[in-house]
Design a protein around this motif. Structure first.
Motif, PDB file in Angstrom:
ATOM      1  N   ASP A 465      -5.528  38.163  -6.168  1.00 51.00           N
ATOM      2  CA  ASP A 465      -5.146  38.877  -4.947  1.00 51.00           C
ATOM      3  C   ASP A 465      -4.559  40.217  -5.376  1.00 51.00           C
ATOM      4  N   THR A 466      -5.349  41.283  -5.228  1.00 52.49           N
ATOM      5  CA  THR A 466      -4.943  42.596  -5.741  1.00 52.49           C
ATOM      6  C   THR A 466      -4.018  43.351  -4.796  1.00 52.49           C
ATOM      7  N   VAL A 471      -8.020  47.475  -9.641  1.00 52.67           N
ATOM      8  CA  VAL A 471      -7.836  46.824 -10.944  1.00 52.67           C
ATOM      9  C   VAL A 471      -9.177  46.745 -11.658  1.00 52.67           C
ATOM     10  N   ASP A 472      -9.149  46.891 -12.964  1.00 55.94           N
ATOM     11  CA  ASP A 472     -10.368  46.841 -13.784  1.00 55.94           C
ATOM     12  C   ASP A 472     -10.566  45.413 -14.299  1.00 55.94           C
ATOM     13  N   ALA A 491     -15.695  40.794  -3.734  1.00 55.41           N
ATOM     14  CA  ALA A 491     -14.575  40.682  -2.797  1.00 55.41           C
ATOM     15  C   ALA A 491     -14.712  39.423  -1.961  1.00 55.41           C
ATOM     16  N   GLY A 492     -13.581  38.863  -1.543  1.00 57.76           N
ATOM     17  CA  GLY A 492     -13.584  37.650  -0.754  1.00 57.76           C
ATOM     18  C   GLY A 492     -14.187  37.836   0.622  1.00 57.76           C
ATOM     19  N   LYS A 493     -14.698  36.755   1.211  1.00 61.11           N
ATOM     20  CA  LYS A 493     -15.344  36.805   2.522  1.00 61.11           C
ATOM     21  C   LYS A 493     -14.348  37.137   3.631  1.00 61.11           C
ATOM     22  N   ASN A 497      -8.936  41.711  -0.212  1.00 62.82           N
ATOM     23  CA  ASN A 497      -8.033  41.995  -1.329  1.00 62.82           C
ATOM     24  C   ASN A 497      -8.203  41.003  -2.483  1.00 62.82           C
ATOM     25  N   ILE A 498      -8.896  39.889  -2.208  1.00 65.73           N
ATOM     26  CA  ILE A 498      -9.119  38.887  -3.251  1.00 65.73           C
ATOM     27  C   ILE A 498     -10.456  39.179  -3.928  1.00 65.73           C
TER      28      ILE A 498
END
Length: 743
Positions: A465-466, A471-472, A491-493, A497-498
């Motif tokens: 969870d960014t 983030v790399d 990326a999450g559905k 942010n995940i």
């Protein structure tokens, strides 16, 4: 004979008329339950979860299903290989195969890559560097039953045979022909299920055979050999439907592994309980002409030890309910219930059968009193036969009472040396290593490991969870020395942010080495988030995949071992204290069995590792072995000590020990050989976890039978003298009063 509860029990179940009622009740009970309730085999659930919902890998898997639902499901990796190089025709046939299943999906199928839509150069780029191997993933829906996946794979094999003109799944690896193997999570699940399902019938046949052969060799009586098997059969006939009904109501979950071991336990421990009673009955038939009186006395003498032994095992096995790991927790009810029912059969059905058959139970070596032998010889005009009275254990009893210090030192040093060897044991939770080397999923993995990166078989998914920070992920994880490949972040559905990446290890993802990298991955992910200013980074990292699951599995093993072993020891100690009324006896009986357990592990490691060449044993073996060996080992100690305790009121302790060892020597030796033999049957199966458990358990039983029970325990009792009974004050005072103590 005093009108005791056990005396009443004998008359109740084995009287002149009640013996038939007892038999009828067992027949009616087994028949009715089998008719109205499902069999336990019908209610097997072999894909039940082993980790609880709070385990990190389980939480991560749920998050992956929610945020990344189109992740492909459960993959069956179809590993294709031609040692001289895959041909254009091979790729054309693979395209035909994917075309067929795109148009005719099997039940549970989620996705099959459309090779027919890909140009030949693109397909060849996905082969191994030497161009000899290709992996085609065939995805099933998550949660698909193993039997459904097996059916789907069988359809794939059927179509492949038609398309290729030969069966590549049957072709031998390394041949000039194209070969195929099914590996990956689906293949492993199918193979594991097949091993256990095929083991049930062969295990039952082998167990019955070994028990029957040993009974015939030991007692030389075909009728006597059948009696314990009848009792076990009725016990199984009652236990099976009860467990089936409980599983139908979702009160418990049963699997093939539990049923397999339960079968062995019933035959091994059940036969032991029967022999404890039968051996006493045979002894008394040589002293008492009236078979009814002899049977009543044998029930009175043996039932206490049988009940205590069975209750000890039941309680120890019920402690497995405290386990968090699913397969261990699922053992508790089937094992304890089977022993409980078997104990009841030993105390009711077996006396009834003995009452019905009488002395004929022991045909052709029928036990008779001296008077009966004389009358029989007189009728035949012959002299009475003189039988040498050389019971098994006679010389042992004399040796132990004459040289207790020598016996104690020698046996302790021997067992201690073997126990020290247990420190060398290496453990693993690698499921593949428990399969035979020629198992399709293991052969397929070997090709992947040889031709590709082994981590391709079971990648791990790292989710972070960014909180909207950049983030790399690919650069961070790609720089780790144990990672060979990193996918593009997704990326999450529901929560953008995940982000998730799939990582492939450059080592076997099922190995202990790979598991050590799970906390390192978590640490790297948390550091990445922390450096970007993400709050509480430890709560924003999730890792799923087979390696993460095994990491949590190992942690569950450790936790269950720390909890269950002390509880088992405590409960057995309490039961011994109540039964023997002696703190000292309780302590040394517990210590001797624990020493025997570690000795069994040490000697088992010599057999499994040094002789058989296995690099590591399955992580659950120590816990399995402990519960069984400590509980069953105390059975023999209880039977021996019960005999000594009974005789101590009639003779000096030295004589009581000698007579107790002599009296119980034959039956415990017979029982130990049979129990060890039934556990050894597990070593004939193609399932390494059962092979290893069978070897360790059989060794432990043999150590108890031939070292701990006949030598170590009586030697300690002899050395302690009257202190062995402390604080059984009533007995000590009575011996002082009549000055009968002569040690």
């Amino acid at each position: 004979m005093k009108d005791t509860f056990l005396g009443k029990l004998a008359r109740l179940v084995a009287g002149q008329k009640t013996k038939w009622i007892t038999l009828a009740v067992w027949i009616l009970l087994a028949g009715t339950l089998s008719a109205i309730w499902p069999s336990v085999n019908e209610m097997e659930k072999n894909n039940a979860a082993n980790l609880d919902n709070n385990q990190p890998s389980v939480v991560a898997d749920k998050l992956a299903n929610k945020q990344f639902p189109n992740d492909g499901g459960v993959p069956a990796l179809l590993v294709w290989n031609r040692e001289k190089g895959l041909t254009d025709d091979d790729f054309s046939n693979l395209a035909k195969l994917t075309t067929y299943f795109t148009e005719h999906p099997v039940k549970g199928q989620e996705l099959v890559p459309p090779l027919q839509s890909m140009p030949l150069p693109a397909l060849k780029q996905q082969t191994s560097k030497d161009g000899t191997a290709f992996v085609l993933p065939f995805f099933f829906n998550k949660g698909t039953e193993t039997v459904v996946m097996k059916s789907g794979v069988e359809e794939v094999q059927k179509q492949a045979k038609k398309i290729f003109g030969a069966d590549p799944f049957a072709a031998k690896l390394g041949s000039d022909n194209i070969t195929a193997r099914v590996s990956g999570p689906a293949g492993i699940s199918i193979d594991a299920n097949g091993l256990f399902s095929n083991a049930d019938v062969s295990l039952m046949i082998a167990t019955v055979a070994i028990v029957l052969v040993l009974l015939l060799l030991i007692y030389r009586s075909p009728i006597l050999a059948i009696i314990p098997l009848i009792a076990v059969g009725f016990a199984f006939g009652v236990t099976g439907p009860i467990l089936g009904k409980m599983a139908e109501q979702d009160w418990i979950t049963v699997d093939s592994q539990a049923i397999s071991i339960m079968t062995v336990l019933l035959f091994g421990a059940g036969t032991d309980y029967c022999l404890f009673l039968i051996s006493r009955f045979r002894q008394l038939l040589k002293q008492e002409k009236d078979k009814a009186k002899a049977l009543a006395s044998s029930v009175k003498d043996a039932s206490g030890a049988i009940a205590m032994s069975g209750f000890t095992v039941v309680i120890a096995l019920l402690v497995l309910l405290l386990a968090r790991y699913g397969s261990v927790h699922r053992f508790a009810v089937p094992f304890s219930l089977s022993i409980l029912v078997m104990g009841l059969a030993s105390l009711t059905l077996v006396p009834a059968l003995l009452a019905i058959l009488g002395r004929a139970s022991f045909f052709p070596v029928i036990p008779r009193t001296p008077e009966m032998e004389a009358e029989r010889a007189k009728r035949k005009g012959k002299k009475p036969a003189v039988h040498a009275n050389k019971p098994v254990g006679g010389w042992i009893g004399r040796t132990v009472t004459k040289r207790p210090w020598v016996i104690f030192i020698v046996t302790t040093l021997l067992l201690g040396g073997l126990a020290a060897n247990s420190l060398r044991i290496q453990y693993t939770v690698d499921l593949l290593s428990s399969f035979p080397e020629d198992m399709p999923s293991r052969e397929g993995f070997s090709v992947i490991a040889d031709k590709f990166t082994p981590g391709e078989l079971a990648p791990v998914k790292v989710m972070l969870d960014t909180q909207g920070k950049s983030v790399d992920l690919k650069g961070t994880f790609g720089s780790l020395p144990y990672i060979s490949k990193v996918s593009e972040p997704i990326a999450g559905k529901d929560d953008a942010n995940i982000y998730a990446v799939d990582l492939q290890f450059n080592v076997n993802p099922y190995s202990n080495e790979a598991m050590t990298h799970i906390p390192e991955l978590r640490e790297a992910a948390e550091k990445l988030l922390g450096d970007k200013g993400v709050s509480e980074p430890s709560d924003r990292v999730w890792i799923s995949g087979q390696t993460a699951t095994q990491y949590d599995t190992e942690a569950s093993y450790d936790r269950d071992t720390r909890v269950i072993i002390p509880v088992v020891i405590g409960l057995i100690a309490l039961l011994l204290l109540v039964y023997l009324r002696s703190v000292v006896a309780m302590v040394y009986l517990i210590l001797t069995v624990v020493l025997s357990y570690f000795s069994a592990l040490g000697l088992g490691w010599i057999v499994i590792h040094d002789i058989m060449g296995t690099t590591a044993i399955q992580g659950l073996i120590p816990l399995y072995a402990f519960v069984f060996l400590v509980a069953l080992g105390e059975d023999y100690n209880i039977f021996l000590i019960s005999s000594i305790w009974r005789k101590r009121n009639e003779m000096p302790l030295k004589d009581a020990i000698r007579e107790g060892v002599t009296e119980t020597g034959g039956v415990i030796t017979s029982a130990g050989l049979i129990l060890a033999g039934t556990f050894a049957v597990l070593a004939t199966l193609p399932i390494q976890v059962l092979v290893q458990f069978g070897i360790v358990a059989a060794i432990g039983v043999l150590l108890d039978t031939f070292l701990v029970r006949p030598f170590l325990v009586p030697a300690i009792t002899m050395l302690l003298g009257k202190a062995a009974f402390w604080p059984d004050v009533a007995w000590i005072k009575s011996k002082k009063a009549n000055k009968a103590e002569n040690i």
